[in-house]
Design a protein around this motif. Structure first.
Motif, PDB file in Angstrom:
ATOM      1  N   GLN A 162       0.826  -1.214   0.000  1.00  0.00           N
ATOM      2  CA  GLN A 162       0.000   0.000   0.000  1.00  0.00           C
ATOM      3  C   GLN A 162       0.863   1.268   0.000  1.00  0.00           C
ATOM      4  O   GLN A 162       0.433   2.315  -0.468  1.00  0.00           O
ATOM      5  N   PHE A 163       2.082   1.164   0.528  1.00  0.00           N
ATOM      6  CA  PHE A 163       2.974   2.319   0.594  1.00  0.00           C
ATOM      7  C   PHE A 163       3.778   2.378  -0.706  1.00  0.00           C
ATOM      8  O   PHE A 163       4.576   1.492  -1.004  1.00  0.00           O
ATOM      9  N   THR A 164       3.541   3.433  -1.452  1.00  0.00           N
ATOM     10  CA  THR A 164       4.025   3.479  -2.845  1.00  0.00           C
ATOM     11  C   THR A 164       5.391   4.137  -3.024  1.00  0.00           C
ATOM     12  O   THR A 164       5.968   4.037  -4.104  1.00  0.00           O
ATOM     13  N   ASN A 165       5.905   4.807  -1.988  1.00  0.00           N
ATOM     14  CA  ASN A 165       7.192   5.497  -2.112  1.00  0.00           C
ATOM     15  C   ASN A 165       8.234   4.846  -1.205  1.00  0.00           C
ATOM     16  O   ASN A 165       8.514   5.318  -0.100  1.00  0.00           O
ATOM     17  N   VAL A 166       8.792   3.751  -1.672  1.00  0.00           N
ATOM     18  CA  VAL A 166       9.768   2.984  -0.897  1.00  0.00           C
ATOM     19  C   VAL A 166      11.112   3.004  -1.612  1.00  0.00           C
ATOM     20  O   VAL A 166      11.192   2.722  -2.808  1.00  0.00           O
ATOM     21  N   TYR A 167      12.162   3.338  -0.856  1.00  0.00           N
ATOM     22  CA  TYR A 167      13.525   3.388  -1.394  1.00  0.00           C
ATOM     23  C   TYR A 167      14.406   2.506  -0.506  1.00  0.00           C
ATOM     24  O   TYR A 167      14.580   2.788   0.678  1.00  0.00           O
ATOM     25  N   GLN A 168      14.965   1.449  -1.091  1.00  0.00           N
ATOM     26  CA  GLN A 168      15.759   0.518  -0.307  1.00  0.00           C
ATOM     27  C   GLN A 168      17.201   0.494  -0.821  1.00  0.00           C
ATOM     28  O   GLN A 168      17.448   0.346  -2.022  1.00  0.00           O
ATOM     29  N   PHE A 169      18.158   0.624   0.110  1.00  0.00           N
ATOM     30  CA  PHE A 169      19.570   0.684  -0.240  1.00  0.00           C
ATOM     31  C   PHE A 169      20.356  -0.356   0.560  1.00  0.00           C
ATOM     32  O   PHE A 169      20.150  -0.520   1.768  1.00  0.00           O
ATOM     33  N   LEU A 170      21.253  -1.022  -0.140  1.00  0.00           N
ATOM     34  CA  LEU A 170      22.089  -2.045   0.491  1.00  0.00           C
ATOM     35  C   LEU A 170      23.511  -1.899  -0.033  1.00  0.00           C
ATOM     36  O   LEU A 170      23.732  -1.754  -1.238  1.00  0.00           O
ATOM     37  N   GLY A 171      24.473  -1.900   0.874  1.00  0.00           N
ATOM     38  CA  GLY A 171      25.868  -1.786   0.466  1.00  0.00           C
ATOM     39  C   GLY A 171      26.277  -2.914  -0.457  1.00  0.00           C
ATOM     40  O   GLY A 171      25.871  -4.066  -0.275  1.00  0.00           O
ATOM     41  N   GLY A 172      27.098  -2.588  -1.448  1.00  0.00           N
ATOM     42  CA  GLY A 172      27.519  -3.596  -2.419  1.00  0.00           C
ATOM     43  C   GLY A 172      28.323  -4.734  -1.822  1.00  0.00           C
ATOM     44  O   GLY A 172      28.365  -5.829  -2.383  1.00  0.00           O
ATOM     45  N   ILE A 173      28.978  -4.483  -0.673  1.00  0.00           N
ATOM     46  CA  ILE A 173      29.748  -5.548  -0.003  1.00  0.00           C
ATOM     47  C   ILE A 173      29.175  -5.831   1.391  1.00  0.00           C
ATOM     48  O   ILE A 173      29.867  -6.344   2.270  1.00  0.00           O
ATOM     49  N   ASP A 174      27.907  -5.516   1.574  1.00  0.00           N
ATOM     50  CA  ASP A 174      27.259  -5.705   2.869  1.00  0.00           C
ATOM     51  C   ASP A 174      26.707  -7.121   2.978  1.00  0.00           C
ATOM     52  O   ASP A 174      25.518  -7.369   2.777  1.00  0.00           O
ATOM     53  N   TRP A 175      27.579  -8.050   3.336  1.00  0.00           N
ATOM     54  CA  TRP A 175      27.146  -9.440   3.472  1.00  0.00           C
ATOM     55  C   TRP A 175      26.215  -9.610   4.676  1.00  0.00           C
ATOM     56  O   TRP A 175      25.293 -10.422   4.663  1.00  0.00           O
ATOM     57  N   PHE A 176      26.448  -8.809   5.732  1.00  0.00           N
ATOM     58  CA  PHE A 176      25.607  -8.911   6.923  1.00  0.00           C
ATOM     59  C   PHE A 176      24.180  -8.479   6.612  1.00  0.00           C
ATOM     60  O   PHE A 176      23.219  -9.187   6.908  1.00  0.00           O
ATOM     61  N   GLY A 177      24.048  -7.300   5.990  1.00  0.00           N
ATOM     62  CA  GLY A 177      22.710  -6.849   5.611  1.00  0.00           C
ATOM     63  C   GLY A 177      22.087  -7.777   4.589  1.00  0.00           C
ATOM     64  O   GLY A 177      20.873  -7.995   4.589  1.00  0.00           O
ATOM     65  N   GLY A 178      22.929  -8.351   3.697  1.00  0.00           N
ATOM     66  CA  GLY A 178      22.419  -9.277   2.691  1.00  0.00           C
ATOM     67  C   GLY A 178      21.814 -10.526   3.301  1.00  0.00           C
ATOM     68  O   GLY A 178      20.790 -11.036   2.830  1.00  0.00           O
ATOM     69  N   LEU A 179      22.435 -11.028   4.377  1.00  0.00           N
ATOM     70  CA  LEU A 179      21.907 -12.213   5.045  1.00  0.00           C
ATOM     71  C   LEU A 179      20.526 -11.947   5.638  1.00  0.00           C
ATOM     72  O   LEU A 179      19.719 -12.859   5.792  1.00  0.00           O
ATOM     73  N   ASN A 180      20.289 -10.681   5.970  1.00  0.00           N
ATOM     74  CA  ASN A 180      19.042 -10.312   6.621  1.00  0.00           C
ATOM     75  C   ASN A 180      18.088  -9.594   5.681  1.00  0.00           C
ATOM     76  O   ASN A 180      17.250  -8.816   6.123  1.00  0.00           O
ATOM     77  N   SER A 181      18.222  -9.836   4.374  1.00  0.00           N
ATOM     78  CA  SER A 181      17.425  -9.101   3.381  1.00  0.00           C
ATOM     79  C   SER A 181      16.610 -10.028   2.505  1.00  0.00           C
ATOM     80  O   SER A 181      16.936 -11.207   2.340  1.00  0.00           O
ATOM     81  N   ARG A 182      15.562  -9.447   1.917  1.00  0.00           N
ATOM     82  CA  ARG A 182      14.806 -10.100   0.845  1.00  0.00           C
ATOM     83  C   ARG A 182      15.423  -9.614  -0.469  1.00  0.00           C
ATOM     84  O   ARG A 182      14.960  -8.627  -1.055  1.00  0.00           O
ATOM     85  N   LEU A 183      16.470 -10.265  -0.906  1.00  0.00           N
ATOM     86  CA  LEU A 183      17.249  -9.765  -2.035  1.00  0.00           C
ATOM     87  C   LEU A 183      16.494  -9.806  -3.358  1.00  0.00           C
ATOM     88  O   LEU A 183      16.893  -9.154  -4.320  1.00  0.00           O
ATOM     89  N   GLY A 184      15.401 -10.553  -3.413  1.00  0.00           N
ATOM     90  CA  GLY A 184      14.604 -10.589  -4.632  1.00  0.00           C
ATOM     91  C   GLY A 184      13.735  -9.356  -4.823  1.00  0.00           C
ATOM     92  O   GLY A 184      13.185  -9.142  -5.910  1.00  0.00           O
ATOM     93  N   LEU A 185      13.644  -8.525  -3.779  1.00  0.00           N
ATOM     94  CA  LEU A 185      12.856  -7.304  -3.883  1.00  0.00           C
ATOM     95  C   LEU A 185      13.685  -6.175  -4.489  1.00  0.00           C
ATOM     96  O   LEU A 185      14.915  -6.181  -4.420  1.00  0.00           O
ATOM     97  N   GLU A 186      13.002  -5.211  -5.066  1.00  0.00           N
ATOM     98  CA  GLU A 186      13.702  -4.099  -5.711  1.00  0.00           C
ATOM     99  C   GLU A 186      14.497  -3.289  -4.692  1.00  0.00           C
ATOM    100  O   GLU A 186      13.986  -2.886  -3.645  1.00  0.00           O
ATOM    101  N   HIS A 187      15.766  -3.043  -4.995  1.00  0.00           N
ATOM    102  CA  HIS A 187      16.612  -2.232  -4.130  1.00  0.00           C
ATOM    103  C   HIS A 187      17.799  -1.713  -4.921  1.00  0.00           C
ATOM    104  O   HIS A 187      18.070  -2.162  -6.030  1.00  0.00           O
ATOM    105  N   THR A 188      18.495  -0.760  -4.350  1.00  0.00           N
ATOM    106  CA  THR A 188      19.654  -0.150  -4.999  1.00  0.00           C
ATOM    107  C   THR A 188      20.925  -0.537  -4.264  1.00  0.00           C
ATOM    108  O   THR A 188      21.002  -0.382  -3.036  1.00  0.00           O
TER     109      THR A 188
END
Length: 299
Positions: free
Chosen positions: A243-269
């Motif tokens: 329902q929330f249409t203005n979502v901006y998600q950012f993940l560090g290119g070498i952020d393995w920790f954040g990657g482990l805790n992410s839904r990587l199939g979703l749109e993000h930068t």
């Protein structure tokens, strides 16, 4: 008046404080705060669920502190258009640093919810820590939001009642005095009109959980935040309600920790050559101010 968070966590705070001071430095841009600001902010006093309001550095205004979300809402600071939620491992210093970065970016006052040093922190420490926070952690959040029910098992006990009486002013408990409860209250407040909410690391999970509750509550009528609120996640890609249409998600290119805790199939930068932290004094950081200026405009 102090609540059960203070009573339960006070004996453990010195040890947790040292740990969180390290987290604040490793993950947040604490250099954005002056030495006096850091001195005046006390992790011993600003517990989970308390609110601070941070102005841009150039404004040279004192950081405001509110013990509860209700106190913050009562003050009705209409100039506050943005809210931040740092990771649970941080203290009020990390929250203030994140708020200052956002305040500097847009030249606005920014509120921050302190997400550390609550009773839930102490319990998670006792359980060995909740290091990862994937989809299963939503069940843990439900438990955290029900801390009032959990604490009632103790407060109903005569022995624990005597302990409470031995602690000055620690005789009442408001189950809403948690980071999740504070976020729910602020999002529901008609006197607060947010344009932006920014989360980092596990703070994104708290935001997601609160927004899901809001979307469920207004499933039939809709809500002004659906299209007006900009949601920014840093360090964890989260499945926010559609329902929330203005979502901006950012993940560090070498952020393995954040990657482990992410839904990587979703749109993000992906942020090139960046890890999980926001401290500009350390290499491989995410520069929040640059990131927001280039990608997220406020109307």
């Amino acid at each position: 008046m102090n609540d059960i968070n203070t009573t339960l966590t006070a004996p453990a705070l010195p040890g947790i404080k040292k740990r969180n001071e390290i987290f604040d430095f490793l993950f947040y841009d604490i250099g954005s705060l002056s030495a006096e600001e850091k001195k005046n902010l006390s992790p011993m006093e600003n517990h989970e669920g308390s609110i601070i309001v941070v102005s841009p550095k150039a404004a040279n205004k004192e950081i405001l502190e509110f013990a509860t979300a209700a106190d913050f809402i009562k003050a009705a600071p209409r100039e506050v258009k943005a809210l931040v939620v740092a990771g649970v491992g941080s203290s009020v210093i990390g929250t203030a640093s994140l708020a200052r970065n956002v305040a500097n970016t847009y030249n606005i006052a920014v509120a921050g919810i302190v997400s550390g040093y609550g009773a839930a922190d102490l319990i998670s420490e006792a359980l060995g820590g909740w290091f990862f926070y994937g989809a299963a952690d939503k069940h843990r959040l439900k438990m955290r939001e029900s801390m009032g029910d959990f604490s009632s098992m103790f407060t109903a006990n005569p022995f624990f009642q005597s302990m409470l009486q031995a602690v000055p002013q620690a005789t009442e408990h408001d189950g809403k005095n948690t980071d999740i409860g504070a976020l729910n209250e602020i999002l529901a407040a008609k006197s607060i009109d947010l344009s932006l909410i920014v989360g980092h690391s596990k703070g994104n999970l708290l935001i997601d959980y609160a927004l899901e509750k809001l979307a469920k509550k207004f499933a039939d009528t809709g809500h002004r935040y659906y299209d007006a609120l900009r949601i920014v996640s840093l360090g964890a890609v989260t499945n926010f309600p559609p329902q929330f249409t203005n979502v901006y998600q950012f993940l560090g290119g070498i952020d393995w920790f954040g990657g482990l805790n992410s839904r990587l199939g979703l749109e993000h930068t992906k942020v090139p050559s960046a890890w999980h932290h926001l401290n500009t004094e350390l290499p491989y950081h995410i520069s929040i101010e640059s990131l927001l200026k280039e990608n997220v405009a406020l109307s």
